[in-house]
Design a protein around this motif. Sequence first.
Motif, PDB file in Angstrom:
ATOM      1  N   ASN A   2     -10.386   0.104  -2.226  1.00 10.85           N
ATOM      2  CA  ASN A   2     -11.370  -0.929  -1.998  1.00 10.85           C
ATOM      3  C   ASN A   2     -11.007  -1.662  -0.709  1.00 10.85           C
ATOM      4  O   ASN A   2     -10.033  -2.404  -0.661  1.00 10.85           O
ATOM      5  CB  ASN A   2     -11.379  -1.876  -3.199  1.00 10.85           C
ATOM      6  CG  ASN A   2     -12.381  -2.984  -3.061  1.00 10.85           C
ATOM      7  OD1 ASN A   2     -12.728  -3.412  -1.964  1.00 10.85           O
ATOM      8  ND2 ASN A   2     -12.836  -3.485  -4.192  1.00 10.85           N
ATOM      9  N   ALA A   3     -11.782  -1.449   0.349  1.00  7.18           N
ATOM     10  CA  ALA A   3     -11.486  -2.023   1.660  1.00  7.18           C
ATOM     11  C   ALA A   3     -11.475  -3.557   1.615  1.00  7.18           C
ATOM     12  O   ALA A   3     -10.638  -4.191   2.258  1.00  7.18           O
ATOM     13  CB  ALA A   3     -12.481  -1.521   2.699  1.00  7.18           C
ATOM     14  N   GLU A   4     -12.378  -4.134   0.859  1.00  5.03           N
ATOM     15  CA  GLU A   4     -12.438  -5.592   0.773  1.00  5.03           C
ATOM     16  C   GLU A   4     -11.168  -6.147   0.126  1.00  5.03           C
ATOM     17  O   GLU A   4     -10.601  -7.133   0.598  1.00  5.03           O
ATOM     18  CB  GLU A   4     -13.679  -6.017  -0.017  1.00  5.03           C
ATOM     19  CG  GLU A   4     -13.889  -7.523  -0.032  1.00  5.03           C
ATOM     20  CD  GLU A   4     -15.185  -7.897  -0.738  1.00  5.03           C
ATOM     21  OE1 GLU A   4     -15.150  -8.870  -1.522  1.00  5.03           O
ATOM     22  OE2 GLU A   4     -16.205  -7.225  -0.502  1.00  5.03           O
ATOM     23  N   HIS A   5     -10.717  -5.506  -0.929  1.00  5.08           N
ATOM     24  CA  HIS A   5      -9.488  -5.937  -1.607  1.00  5.08           C
ATOM     25  C   HIS A   5      -8.278  -5.759  -0.689  1.00  5.08           C
ATOM     26  O   HIS A   5      -7.403  -6.627  -0.622  1.00  5.08           O
ATOM     27  CB  HIS A   5      -9.294  -5.151  -2.906  1.00  5.08           C
ATOM     28  CG  HIS A   5      -8.055  -5.531  -3.648  1.00  5.08           C
ATOM     29  ND1 HIS A   5      -7.921  -6.726  -4.321  1.00  5.08           N
ATOM     30  CD2 HIS A   5      -6.872  -4.883  -3.790  1.00  5.08           C
ATOM     31  CE1 HIS A   5      -6.722  -6.799  -4.857  1.00  5.08           C
ATOM     32  NE2 HIS A   5      -6.064  -5.691  -4.547  1.00  5.08           N
ATOM     33  N   GLN A   7      -8.262  -5.804   2.605  1.00  8.95           N
ATOM     34  CA  GLN A   7      -8.322  -6.847   3.625  1.00  8.95           C
ATOM     35  C   GLN A   7      -7.831  -8.186   3.070  1.00  8.95           C
ATOM     36  O   GLN A   7      -7.145  -8.938   3.760  1.00  8.95           O
ATOM     37  CB  GLN A   7      -9.746  -6.999   4.162  1.00  8.95           C
ATOM     38  CG  GLN A   7     -10.154  -5.855   5.055  1.00  8.95           C
ATOM     39  CD  GLN A   7     -11.544  -6.044   5.611  1.00  8.95           C
ATOM     40  OE1 GLN A   7     -11.910  -7.141   6.032  1.00  8.95           O
ATOM     41  NE2 GLN A   7     -12.333  -4.981   5.604  1.00  8.95           N
ATOM     42  N   GLU A   8      -8.178  -8.462   1.827  1.00  8.29           N
ATOM     43  CA  GLU A   8      -7.741  -9.714   1.197  1.00  8.29           C
ATOM     44  C   GLU A   8      -6.221  -9.732   1.042  1.00  8.29           C
ATOM     45  O   GLU A   8      -5.572 -10.755   1.310  1.00  8.29           O
ATOM     46  CB  GLU A   8      -8.425  -9.886  -0.165  1.00  8.29           C
ATOM     47  CG  GLU A   8      -8.217 -11.227  -0.802  1.00  8.29           C
ATOM     48  CD  GLU A   8      -8.909 -12.363  -0.056  1.00  8.29           C
ATOM     49  OE1 GLU A   8      -8.503 -13.521  -0.276  1.00  8.29           O
ATOM     50  OE2 GLU A   8      -9.833 -12.120   0.737  1.00  8.29           O
ATOM     51  N   GLU A   9      -5.644  -8.602   0.635  1.00  6.97           N
ATOM     52  CA  GLU A   9      -4.185  -8.529   0.507  1.00  6.97           C
ATOM     53  C   GLU A   9      -3.510  -8.696   1.858  1.00  6.97           C
ATOM     54  O   GLU A   9      -2.493  -9.391   1.970  1.00  6.97           O
ATOM     55  CB  GLU A   9      -3.775  -7.213  -0.150  1.00  6.97           C
ATOM     56  CG  GLU A   9      -4.128  -7.154  -1.623  1.00  6.97           C
ATOM     57  CD  GLU A   9      -3.270  -6.173  -2.371  1.00  6.97           C
ATOM     58  OE1 GLU A   9      -2.039  -6.325  -2.327  1.00  6.97           O
ATOM     59  OE2 GLU A   9      -3.844  -5.272  -3.001  1.00  6.97           O
ATOM     60  N   GLN A  50      -2.409   0.340  -3.324  1.00  6.10           N
ATOM     61  CA  GLN A  50      -3.606   1.039  -2.862  1.00  6.10           C
ATOM     62  C   GLN A  50      -3.465   2.560  -2.966  1.00  6.10           C
ATOM     63  O   GLN A  50      -4.349   3.295  -2.554  1.00  6.10           O
ATOM     64  CB  GLN A  50      -3.910   0.647  -1.410  1.00  6.10           C
ATOM     65  CG  GLN A  50      -4.286  -0.800  -1.229  1.00  6.10           C
ATOM     66  CD  GLN A  50      -5.579  -1.153  -1.941  1.00  6.10           C
ATOM     67  OE1 GLN A  50      -6.541  -0.398  -1.931  1.00  6.10           O
ATOM     68  NE2 GLN A  50      -5.597  -2.298  -2.597  1.00  6.10           N
TER      69      GLN A  50
END
Length: 98
Positions: A2-5, A7-9, A50
Motif C-alpha cells: 500500500n503506497a499510501e501506508h 509514505q505514512e511510515e 511491507q
Amino acid sequence: MNAEHLQEEFFHLIAYMITSARGLYEEPADYGVFRLLDSAGRLLGILQNQGLLTDRFLLDLKQKIDAERENSMDNERQRRLLDEWILAISEEMRRRLD
C-alpha cells in the motif's frame, strides 16, 4: 504493498530523524549513536512490514539492531558492536561488488 501506508511510515521515520537531529543540541552525544541505530532499525522494520526485506544479510542486521536497542546504552559495547557490524557490512559490500 500500500503506497499510501508506506509514505505514512516514511513520514514518521523522517519526522523522527529530523526531531532527533534537533534534539542532539541539548542531549548527550551518546544519544546520537542510539538514534542512528534506531533509525536504521526503523527503516529495516518498514521494509520488513511491507514485505520488501528479503535480503538475508539485512534481516540478520535488523535482528542485531533490534537486540541492541533493547540493551542499555553501554558505550564500550556499542563501539565494539558497531566496529563488528561495519566490518561485516564492508565484507558484504565487497562480496556484492565482485
